[in-house]
Scaffold this motif. Structure first.
Motif, PDB file in Angstrom:
ATOM      1  N   PHE A  27       0.870  -1.185   0.000  1.00 10.89           N
ATOM      2  CA  PHE A  27       0.000   0.000   0.000  1.00 10.89           C
ATOM      3  C   PHE A  27       0.903   1.230   0.000  1.00 10.89           C
ATOM      4  CE2 PHE A  27      -2.452  -3.490   1.671  1.00 10.89           C
ATOM      5  CZ  PHE A  27      -3.684  -3.336   1.064  1.00 10.89           C
ATOM      6  N   ILE A  28       1.385   1.559  -1.188  1.00 10.00           N
ATOM      7  CA  ILE A  28       2.375   2.631  -1.281  1.00 10.00           C
ATOM      8  C   ILE A  28       1.981   3.649  -2.336  1.00 10.00           C
ATOM      9  CG2 ILE A  28       4.394   1.362  -0.438  1.00 10.00           C
ATOM     10  CD1 ILE A  28       5.030   0.600  -3.326  1.00 10.00           C
ATOM     11  N   PRO A  29       2.481   4.882  -2.177  1.00  9.54           N
ATOM     12  CA  PRO A  29       2.209   5.894  -3.205  1.00  9.54           C
ATOM     13  C   PRO A  29       2.868   5.497  -4.525  1.00  9.54           C
ATOM     14  CG  PRO A  29       3.234   6.872  -1.241  1.00  9.54           C
ATOM     15  CD  PRO A  29       3.286   5.404  -1.075  1.00  9.54           C
ATOM     16  N   GLU A  30       2.292   5.980  -5.616  1.00  8.55           N
ATOM     17  CA  GLU A  30       2.790   5.651  -6.952  1.00  8.55           C
ATOM     18  C   GLU A  30       4.298   5.892  -7.085  1.00  8.55           C
ATOM     19  OE1 GLU A  30       1.571   4.147  -9.500  1.00  8.55           O
ATOM     20  OE2 GLU A  30       3.120   4.638 -10.979  1.00  8.55           O
ATOM     21  N   THR A  31       4.774   6.971  -6.488  1.00  8.28           N
ATOM     22  CA  THR A  31       6.197   7.310  -6.594  1.00  8.28           C
ATOM     23  C   THR A  31       7.102   6.176  -6.122  1.00  8.28           C
ATOM     24  OG1 THR A  31       5.661   9.640  -6.300  1.00  8.28           O
ATOM     25  CG2 THR A  31       7.938   9.014  -5.871  1.00  8.28           C
ATOM     26  N   LYS A  33       6.448   2.940  -6.271  1.00  8.17           N
ATOM     27  CA  LYS A  33       6.267   1.672  -6.993  1.00  8.17           C
ATOM     28  C   LYS A  33       7.571   1.244  -7.682  1.00  8.17           C
ATOM     29  CE  LYS A  33       2.374  -0.587  -6.957  1.00  8.17           C
ATOM     30  NZ  LYS A  33       2.246  -2.042  -7.006  1.00  8.17           N
ATOM     31  N   LYS A  34       8.182   2.191  -8.386  1.00  8.55           N
ATOM     32  CA  LYS A  34       9.385   1.864  -9.151  1.00  8.55           C
ATOM     33  C   LYS A  34      10.567   1.498  -8.226  1.00  8.55           C
ATOM     34  CE  LYS A  34      11.798   1.857 -13.143  1.00  8.55           C
ATOM     35  NZ  LYS A  34      13.159   1.900 -12.741  1.00  8.55           N
ATOM     36  N   PRO A  35      10.902   2.340  -7.246  1.00 10.53           N
ATOM     37  CA  PRO A  35      12.008   1.945  -6.369  1.00 10.53           C
ATOM     38  C   PRO A  35      11.765   0.628  -5.635  1.00 10.53           C
ATOM     39  CG  PRO A  35      11.062   4.049  -5.666  1.00 10.53           C
ATOM     40  CD  PRO A  35      10.480   3.733  -6.992  1.00 10.53           C
ATOM     41  N   MET A 186       9.607   7.013   5.647  1.00 13.77           N
ATOM     42  CA  MET A 186       9.009   6.671   4.354  1.00 13.77           C
ATOM     43  C   MET A 186       8.735   7.928   3.536  1.00 13.77           C
ATOM     44  SD  MET A 186       6.490   3.485   5.218  1.00 13.77           S
ATOM     45  CE  MET A 186       6.443   2.702   3.641  1.00 13.77           C
ATOM     46  N   ARG A 187       8.292   8.972   4.219  1.00 13.87           N
ATOM     47  CA  ARG A 187       8.043  10.236   3.517  1.00 13.87           C
ATOM     48  C   ARG A 187       9.339  10.787   2.941  1.00 13.87           C
ATOM     49  NH1 ARG A 187       3.771  11.298   7.740  1.00 13.87           N
ATOM     50  NH2 ARG A 187       5.410  11.901   9.176  1.00 13.87           N
ATOM     51  N   VAL A 190      10.112   8.901  -0.170  1.00  8.63           N
ATOM     52  CA  VAL A 190       9.273   9.337  -1.295  1.00  8.63           C
ATOM     53  C   VAL A 190       9.955  10.499  -2.028  1.00  8.63           C
ATOM     54  CG1 VAL A 190       7.083  10.463  -1.915  1.00  8.63           C
ATOM     55  CG2 VAL A 190       7.070   8.577  -0.303  1.00  8.63           C
ATOM     56  N   SER A 191      10.555  11.396  -1.261  1.00  4.91           N
ATOM     57  CA  SER A 191      11.168  12.587  -1.857  1.00  4.91           C
ATOM     58  C   SER A 191      12.572  12.351  -2.384  1.00  4.91           C
ATOM     59  CB  SER A 191      11.217  13.719  -0.830  1.00  4.91           C
ATOM     60  OG  SER A 191       9.922  14.033  -0.397  1.00  4.91           O
ATOM     61  N   ASN A 192      13.220  11.282  -1.936  1.00  4.36           N
ATOM     62  CA  ASN A 192      14.636  11.099  -2.271  1.00  4.36           C
ATOM     63  C   ASN A 192      14.973   9.707  -2.798  1.00  4.36           C
ATOM     64  OD1 ASN A 192      15.928  13.733  -1.114  1.00  4.36           O
ATOM     65  ND2 ASN A 192      14.505  13.016   0.448  1.00  4.36           N
ATOM     66  N   CYS A 193      13.982   9.010  -3.319  1.00  2.00           N
ATOM     67  CA  CYS A 193      14.207   7.607  -3.678  1.00  2.00           C
ATOM     68  C   CYS A 193      15.164   7.449  -4.862  1.00  2.00           C
ATOM     69  CB  CYS A 193      12.884   6.892  -3.937  1.00  2.00           C
ATOM     70  SG  CYS A 193      11.847   7.716  -5.148  1.00  2.00           S
TER      71      CYS A 193
ATOM     72  N   ILE B  59       1.699   8.649   4.684  1.00  2.00           N
ATOM     73  CA  ILE B  59       3.085   8.421   4.253  1.00  2.00           C
ATOM     74  C   ILE B  59       3.464   9.229   3.018  1.00  2.00           C
ATOM     75  CG2 ILE B  59       3.479   6.181   5.341  1.00  2.00           C
ATOM     76  CD1 ILE B  59       2.685   4.844   2.738  1.00  2.00           C
ATOM     77  N   VAL B 130      -4.362   7.644  -2.015  1.00  2.94           N
ATOM     78  CA  VAL B 130      -2.926   7.874  -2.145  1.00  2.94           C
ATOM     79  C   VAL B 130      -2.110   6.581  -2.130  1.00  2.94           C
ATOM     80  CG1 VAL B 130      -0.973   9.080  -1.099  1.00  2.94           C
ATOM     81  CG2 VAL B 130      -3.256  10.068  -0.975  1.00  2.94           C
ATOM     82  N   ASP B 131      -2.495   5.653  -1.258  1.00  2.00           N
ATOM     83  CA  ASP B 131      -1.662   4.459  -1.077  1.00  2.00           C
ATOM     84  C   ASP B 131      -2.334   3.196  -1.647  1.00  2.00           C
ATOM     85  OD1 ASP B 131      -3.649   4.539   0.834  1.00  2.00           O
ATOM     86  OD2 ASP B 131      -2.404   3.808   2.471  1.00  2.00           O
ATOM     87  N   SER B 156       3.602   9.330 -11.593  1.00  2.00           N
ATOM     88  CA  SER B 156       4.705  10.015 -10.927  1.00  2.00           C
ATOM     89  C   SER B 156       5.902  10.062 -11.872  1.00  2.00           C
ATOM     90  CB  SER B 156       5.035   9.233  -9.652  1.00  2.00           C
ATOM     91  OG  SER B 156       6.387   9.298  -9.349  1.00  2.00           O
ATOM     92  N   THR B 158       8.524   8.716 -11.479  1.00  2.00           N
ATOM     93  CA  THR B 158       9.169   7.398 -11.462  1.00  2.00           C
ATOM     94  C   THR B 158       8.377   6.348 -12.249  1.00  2.00           C
ATOM     95  OG1 THR B 158       8.035   6.849  -9.398  1.00  2.00           O
ATOM     96  CG2 THR B 158      10.259   7.728  -9.192  1.00  2.00           C
ATOM     97  N   LEU B 181       9.555  14.145  -7.324  1.00  4.15           N
ATOM     98  CA  LEU B 181       9.730  13.215  -6.214  1.00  4.15           C
ATOM     99  C   LEU B 181       9.605  14.014  -4.925  1.00  4.15           C
ATOM    100  CD1 LEU B 181      12.753  10.980  -7.285  1.00  4.15           C
ATOM    101  CD2 LEU B 181      10.328  10.724  -7.787  1.00  4.15           C
ATOM    102  N   SER B 182       8.457  13.908  -4.310  1.00  3.82           N
ATOM    103  CA  SER B 182       8.241  14.715  -3.109  1.00  3.82           C
ATOM    104  C   SER B 182       6.960  14.284  -2.416  1.00  3.82           C
ATOM    105  CB  SER B 182       8.113  16.183  -3.512  1.00  3.82           C
ATOM    106  OG  SER B 182       7.717  16.959  -2.399  1.00  3.82           O
TER     107      SER B 182
END
Lengths: 410, 267
Positions: A27-31, A33-35, A186-187, A190-193, B59, B130-131, B156, B158, B181-182
């Protein structure tokens, strides 16, 4: 009821969406998914890579100090006059707790992924301390997210993190404990993955983090399996493995190699943090029947209100002070492979006093919860029953709390 | 087929040759009554209103939205109040699209089916979770569609191109592009040009989807995104509410002024 399959490691018994039964997932934000997908592919490759395994084993042996010893607690056994009490002194590992296994593996993975930065969360400060040690060892820049309340109560570990060159980021939101530290970490990811590797400090979080952590801490039971055979010539007929459960990384690692044994022969008992006796708050979602919810990217039993807001926990032990619990343990509970119970703050403290009085051992407040259960059940059991407690952390970090509660430390 | 209210709102903006302005505020921030007042007033300038249902372990949210969320929760906001706010709002503003946005655990505890039914009842037009990423959201998205509610997929920087294509194929009338990415409300760390490149890449895959850009959009940079179908401003509004409370000023008036100004900058 879900059954545990034989011949496949439990960490791999999830479906294609990452669920062990009803638990886990992503259950993660789209950003992310890739990392997360990149990490999943890399880990799959590395765990089949002989060179990587050799490297891991080299550092486990020569830097972590494997194997940690497996000893009988003669005085405690005699005092309780029932089952034999043994312990695996995992706190002998470099840094003083089991968190070193996960931290080492994550740092090695980060190197392979070409990442220069590593971030992690911590509650008791052990996950943070070990990650700072491993980051220093492997040349990574390290940031540790820690609740402001925990920074105050686990000062010795904070000092160690800073000495290792890690930056501690205090988290002031919510209850200012582990749950908030994990969220903030985790936040940050998200910003630095793109530049940063994230190490989740326990067998929690999105599927891949549960797997990597469980794979890493399983070193404990791998060693124990061999040590038991050396000691008894076989795995004992009546064996009880007792471990504290917060996120669940040490207990999973302590049990993994014994997973396929019948529970009548090898019984698992997980001890959660029951909190202060007079308080309604606790950190024991398995024991007190919390509902399934989503926390930090995974479905699990979690303390929450009817609306789905995560509830604050309370425990003397920062390492167990977490409202959720690993999907692996939720699965083991539902499959009835492991039994879960709770010890209160007071029970953990008196267990600590008894163990330190009788033995040359200094278990932190987390394993003191496990000792409390051992002390409770041992007198009722036969002398050929072997109880083994994972003494997974050293009490040095609890110096200030113990002084305050007991008037002295050692 | 009847076009959705969300689609109609975008069509209207396209006729006026400007992007749609989407606002995000947290339901119950700082009280139930105040948040409804804020909604009523900003909806005079905003084309679509996103309403957050607050969660206490978010998150993907930055500091501003976290502050608003914690404040709303502390003031006792419940799911039933949130639906009531939407219901009352829609009574006055029948055609103004409302999108609910939040985290999956809140929906999970409420019950997916019950949640969607309630959304339909009170007039919610879209949902962002969101998640709950693709493909995990497929089933939920289908249920939404069946009930004439837009499930809004997120993309995103990514997101890979093959994945993008699959997500777009499963999307409804609107797609949300995360600018960088933020977490929400971060400082815009990439140039608007770069963001628009990514935006155009997505538009090329399917022109008919309404694509909005969010995360890091403020009064300062919003005019750089005039070519987009829509822009979302959230954290800046939440920050304005926080500041207003701190200075003992009326948040309704201050936020209304801010959103009016945002709208002007898109012309």
């Amino acid at each position: 009821m879900k059954k545990i399959k034989k011949g496949i490691p439990l960490i791999d018994q999830h479906n294609k969406n990452g669920f062990w039964g009803k638990f886990g997932g992503n259950f993660i934000p789209e950003t992310l998914k890739k990392p997360v997908e990149d990490l999943t592919i890399l880990f799959k490759k590395l765990r089949n890579d002989k060179k990587f395994i050799q490297e891991r084993d080299y550092y486990f042996e020569n830097w972590v100090g494997a194997p940690t010893s497996f000893i009988k607690l003669e005085n405690l056994t005699n005092y309780l006059n029932g089952a034999q009490i043994w312990t695996k002194v995992v706190s002998e590992a470099n840094g003083g707790a089991h968190k070193i296994y996960n931290a080492t593996v994550h740092s090695l993975i980060a190197k392979r992924a070409g990442k220069k930065y590593i971030v992690g969360d911590t509650g008791a400060g052990y996950a943070g301390k070990m990650l700072s040690m491993a980051a220093k060892k492997f040349g990574l820049k390290c940031k540790i997210f820690m609740g402001a309340k925990d920074i105050k109560r686990q000062k010795p570990n904070c000092d160690a993190m800073r000495a290792n060159g890690a930056e501690i980021v205090p988290v002031y939101t919510g209850s200012q404990t582990l749950v908030d530290a994990v969220s903030e970490c985790m936040r940050y990811w998200v910003s630095n993955c793109d530049t940063t590797h994230m190490c989740v400090g326990s067998t929690v979080g999105p599927n891949i983090f549960v797997k990597i952590c469980g794979w890493s801490t399983s070193q404990i039971s791998k060693e124990l399996f061999i040590q038991m055979q050396e000691e008894f010539g076989k795995i004992p007929k009546k064996l009880i493995l007792i471990n504290c459960v917060g996120g669940g990384s040490s207990s999973f690692g302590f049990w993994n190699e014994f997973m396929h044994y019948d529970k009548k022969q090898v019984m698992f008992i997980g001890v959660e943090a029951g909190g202060p006796k007079k308080s309604k708050r606790h950190a024991a979602p398995l024991t007190y029947g919390s509902k399934i919810g989503i926390l930090h990217g995974a479905a699990q039993y979690v303390n929450q209100n009817t609306e789905g807001q995560i509830e604050e926990t309370e425990s003397i032990s920062a390492g167990l002070d977490y409202p959720g619990v690993s999907p692996l343990h939720c699965f083991l509970k539902d499959a009835k492979r492991a039994k879960y119970t709770a010890a209160s703050d007071e029970e953990a403290l008196s267990a600590y006093q008894l163990v330190t009085k009788l033995e040359n051992l200094n278990p932190s407040l987390e394993p003191s919860h496990a000792f409390a259960e051992a002390i409770k059940i041992a007198p009722k059991l036969s002398k050929d029953t072997i109880i083994c407690v994972n003494s997974c952390g050293d009490a040095l970090k609890d110096r200030d709390i113990l002084r305050q509660k007991l008037g002295k430390y050692k | 087929m009847i076009s959705s209210q969300i689609n109609l709102a975008f069509n209207k903006c396209k006729k006026e040759k400007r992007p749609a302005l989407l606002t995000y505020t947290v339901a119950g921030d700082n009280t139930k009554k105040k948040s409804l007042e804020i909604l009523n007033s900003i909806s005079n300038h905003a084309d679509i209103c996103e309403i957050g249902f607050p969660h206490n372990t978010p998150i993907a949210d930055g500091g501003q939205i976290q502050t608003s969320s914690y404040r709303a929760i502390k003031n006792g906001i419940k799911m039933k109040d949130i639906f009531q706010i939407v219901k009352t709002f829609k009574k006055n503003k029948k055609t103004k699209p409302v999108i609910l946005m939040g985290y999956y655990n809140m929906i999970f505890q409420y019950g997916e089916n019950k949640f969607i039914k309630k959304c339909k009842q009170v007039g919610v037009n879209g949902i962002i979770v969101v998640d709950l990423p693709w493909p995990e959201n497929k089933l939920f998205a289908k249920k939404c569609k069946k009930n004439s509610i837009n499930f809004i997929q997120l993309l995103s920087p990514t997101t890979s191109k093959p994945r993008m294509k699959k997500i777009i194929r499963d999307s409804h009338d609107m797609i949300y592009l995360i600018s960088m990415l933020s977490t929400t409300g971060g400082k815009l760390k990439v140039s608007p040009k770069k963001i628009l490149e990514n935006y155009n890449k997505i538009k090329k895959i399917n022109k008919s989807k309404n694509l909005v850009i969010g995360f890091g959009i403020t009064s300062k940079n919003i005019s750089s995104f005039k070519k987009a179908d829509g822009c979302v401003v959230g954290s800046e509004i939440c920050k304005k509410i926080s500041n207003s409370i701190e200075k003992r000023q009326n948040p309704v008036k201050n936020v209304n002024y801010m959103v009016k100004n945002l709208r002007r900058k898109l012309l």
